[in-house]
Scaffold this active site. Sequence first.
Site, PDB file in Angstrom:
ATOM      1  N   TYR A 174       0.829  -1.208   0.000  1.00 33.30           N
ATOM      2  CA  TYR A 174       0.000   0.000   0.000  1.00 33.30           C
ATOM      3  C   TYR A 174       0.866   1.263   0.000  1.00 33.30           C
ATOM      4  O   TYR A 174       0.617   2.202  -0.758  1.00 33.30           O
ATOM      5  CB  TYR A 174      -0.902  -0.038   1.229  1.00 33.30           C
ATOM      6  CG  TYR A 174      -1.787   1.163   1.428  1.00 33.30           C
ATOM      7  CD1 TYR A 174      -2.909   1.374   0.630  1.00 33.30           C
ATOM      8  CD2 TYR A 174      -1.520   2.086   2.441  1.00 33.30           C
ATOM      9  CE1 TYR A 174      -3.739   2.469   0.837  1.00 33.30           C
ATOM     10  CE2 TYR A 174      -2.338   3.174   2.655  1.00 33.30           C
ATOM     11  CZ  TYR A 174      -3.445   3.366   1.849  1.00 33.30           C
ATOM     12  OH  TYR A 174      -4.258   4.452   2.061  1.00 33.30           O
ATOM     13  N   LYS A 178       1.006   4.111  -2.900  1.00 32.98           N
ATOM     14  CA  LYS A 178       0.645   5.493  -2.596  1.00 32.98           C
ATOM     15  C   LYS A 178       1.813   6.451  -2.858  1.00 32.98           C
ATOM     16  O   LYS A 178       1.602   7.616  -3.232  1.00 32.98           O
ATOM     17  CB  LYS A 178       0.173   5.613  -1.149  1.00 32.98           C
ATOM     18  CG  LYS A 178      -1.180   4.953  -0.897  1.00 32.98           C
ATOM     19  CD  LYS A 178      -2.272   5.549  -1.788  1.00 32.98           C
ATOM     20  CE  LYS A 178      -3.662   5.118  -1.380  1.00 32.98           C
ATOM     21  NZ  LYS A 178      -4.701   5.656  -2.290  1.00 32.98           N
TER      22      LYS A 178
END
Length: 306
Positions: A174, A178
């Site tokens: 993640y 991001k």
Amino acid sequence: MTSSTALCTGRVAAVTGAGRGLGRAHALALAAEGAKVVVNDLGVGIDGSGTATGPAQEVVAQIRAAGGEAVAHNGDIATAEGAASLVATALDTFGRLDTLVNNAGFLRDRMLANLDEDDWDAVMRVHLKGHFLPLKHAAAHWRAEAKAGRTPCARVINTSSGAGLLGSVGQGNYAAAKAGIVGLTLVAAAEMGRYGVQVNAIAPAARTRMTEDTFADTMAAPAEGEFDAMAPENVSPLVVWLGSPACEGVSGRVFEAEGGRITVMEGWRPGPTADRGARWSPAEAGDAALKLLAEAERPQPVYGAR
């Protein structure tokens, strides 16, 4: 439905992952400011499994009940077909596209030593590819408009995260996705400015399905009557402004948004430097690096570090 300020009157906005959480809040806030909204959502679980049309349809119904205009889009925006149909839905239904809010995503958290390749690929796909493809198809439309002499007042808001800016323990996939979204934002802002497109990113903190368990203490609801700092609706006003003509000249920026706080994030900049004008030996390079580190600001701690 429309507010007294009506920053987005006459505009058409497409919001991905708008069936719940932050995306839902953004879609409702844009509609309240006069935008017609394409509500995209696959209706998947928190880990990306399953599909359902209900969440997107419910948001559309809520916007329409308040006097706004909206249409549901249930395509997979991490596919070329789904991303293209998102743009096409806006054009076919409302005749234009002015604002794209890339928000869709899910989590598959694991410590790196336990992180499966499939979980890495799935999170990269929905977050990073799911930003790239809608941006690509929207950008192609806006470029064509500009070349035809109809330069748009177009806006893109991408969704990064504090995990992407600082790292987050147990979220290697993640955080990497991001962080990639920030890089994509900077490139898109530089490439698309000549066509009337401004591209920015937000790093929000709010209570959603993705955060309420992972950061349970931080995301807990307040006592009755107290300000709910973690409500997703707190982030949406900045998204609305960034999606409107009012933010003219603001592009290639990253904002943290949480509760009543907005922060302009300042990325990698040259810090202390040493240049001897010749090649270093490994030992000399190490000595120089230690001296520079002593002069540099200490980095902020990684989220969840123990």
